[in-house]
Design an enzyme around this catalytic site. Structure first.
Site, PDB file in Angstrom:
ATOM      1  N   CYS B 176     -27.437 -36.192  -1.735  1.00 15.68           N
ATOM      2  CA  CYS B 176     -28.276 -35.015  -2.007  1.00 15.68           C
ATOM      3  C   CYS B 176     -28.918 -35.165  -3.383  1.00 15.68           C
ATOM      4  CB  CYS B 176     -27.450 -33.739  -1.981  1.00 15.68           C
ATOM      5  SG  CYS B 176     -26.363 -33.547  -0.582  1.00 15.68           S
ATOM      6  N   CYS B 221     -30.992 -32.125   6.801  1.00 19.95           N
ATOM      7  CA  CYS B 221     -31.096 -33.101   5.722  1.00 19.95           C
ATOM      8  C   CYS B 221     -30.179 -34.290   6.007  1.00 19.95           C
ATOM      9  CB  CYS B 221     -30.707 -32.455   4.396  1.00 19.95           C
ATOM     10  SG  CYS B 221     -32.053 -32.332   3.220  1.00 19.95           S
TER      11      CYS B 221
END
Lengths: 106, 260
Positions: B176, B221
């Site tokens: 991330c 994601c």
């Protein structure tokens, strides 16, 4: 019943051009997409929208599969008298929804 | 040229060490991805007649005041008016759940409340009911700054969330932090990489044509990183949400936000 959001100005002067905004909750399934099981999901869209001002058609729209889900339609009309606006959405599988609002002209 | 290629391929078998910028974004430089959106989509979020998230809020408001069974209280039966009782609640979630002695997020709290106090089955994740009720509760905090509860018991969730955020995962070897700490403000294809603050969930994403939770976004994601997404409701997601909210404070809540 689908959820709707309708914005009509609270008051208008005679002859004023007012903006009406409408939003309705609808999946607008195109009829081209496969579902989780691989089969094509049947088309389920709103095909027609009309707005009547005291029974007189003032705005009409035809919708097609390319329209996004939860269609937002906004249009203008000339406020001439206090009256009822009737919004009707029609679509596949016998979908019909009617909402009303009052336009007050001072 | 050949030599360069040979040198390049020699190191390809080794996984490079994690090169994550150690610094987090300072509070004064934190920006909601609202700022990076086109004026049209910003207007759609601001306009109380055009924001489609409000359609789910209507569902949530109904569920708030409807009893699940005749002999069971509605949410409003215990909590009263959402506008006062739920004000600021979403801005401090995820928080600690005494009953399970674990961190719990807002969706988890709503479902736990249903089970414990309403004697009803929990709603499925991403169901219209759970999204509507969560959005309705979260919208009561709109405009309020995200706060970080000083509960020491949340410490392990915070560090676990931070570890997940910075850990490389998936076939692309991304984390991330690689995008949202290291490269925010730059572009990934045509899309602007945001800082990744969960300020407006559940939010209406134009790509989804519907409302979605922060967990749906995180799963999205992870799929993009070619990692195997955690299941809905997984403790990893709750830990990540806790860390992300700490990382986003003191940005204001925007629920229901609209994003491209």
């Amino acid at each position: 019943m689908a959820r709707t959001l309708i914005n009509v100005p609270k008051a208008a002067t005679a002859g004023e051009v007012v903006t009406i905004k409408t939003l309705i909750s609808h999946p607008m399934e195109t009829g081209f997409r496969p579902g989780a099981d691989g089969r094509i999901r049947p088309r389920d869209i709103i095909t027609d929208f009309t707005c009547l001002y005291d029974g007189e058609p003032v705005f009409r729209a035809e919708l097609f599969p390319a329209a996004a889900a939860n269609p937002y339609l906004t249009f203008t009309l000339r406020a001439t008298r206090t009256g009822t606006l009737t919004f009707t959405w029609r679509g596949d599988n016998g979908f019909v929804q009617t909402e009303t609002a009052t336009l007050t002209v001072t | 040229m050949l030599a360069a290629l040979a040198t390049g391929s020699a190191g390809a078998g080794e996984i490079p060490p994690a090169e994550i910028p150690p610094s987090e974004i300072p509070p004064a430089e934190r920006r909601s991805s609202f700022d990076g959106m086109s004026p049209d989509i910003q207007a759609m979020q601001r306009d109380a007649d055009a924001n489609p998230g409000l359609l789910w809020l209507q569902d949530g408001a109904d569920l708030w005041s409807t009893a699940p069974a005749p002999d069971r209280p509605a949410c409003a039966g215990c909590h009263g008016e959402a506008a006062t009782a739920m004000r600021g609640v979403a801005a401090r979630y995820p928080t600690w759940d005494e009953a399970t002695a674990a961190p719990i997020d807002l969706q988890g709290r709503i479902n736990a409340c249903r089970r414990r106090h309403q004697g009803a089955e929990p709603y499925a994740y991403e169901s219209r009911e759970l999204l509507g009720l969560t959005a309705y509760v979260a919208a009561q905090s709109a405009g309020l700054p995200i706060t970080t509860p000083a509960d020491a018991r949340l410490g392990s969730a915070r560090s676990a969330g931070r570890a997940l955020f910075t850990r490389r995962m998936g076939q692309l070897g991304l984390s991330c932090a690689a995008c949202h700490d290291g490269n925010h403000g730059r572009r990934l294809g045509a899309a602007l990489i945001p800082q990744g603050h969960p300020t407006g969930y559940p939010l209406y994403r134009l790509e989804w044509q519907g409302l979605g939770s922060v967990q749906r976004r995180l799963r999205n994601c992870m799929t993009g990183m070619r990692a195997e997404p955690f299941a809905y409701g997984a403790p990893e997601f709750v830990a990540l949400e806790r860390y992300l909210m700490d990382r986003a404070a003191p940005l204001p809540m925007e629920t229901p936000a609209v994003r491209p």
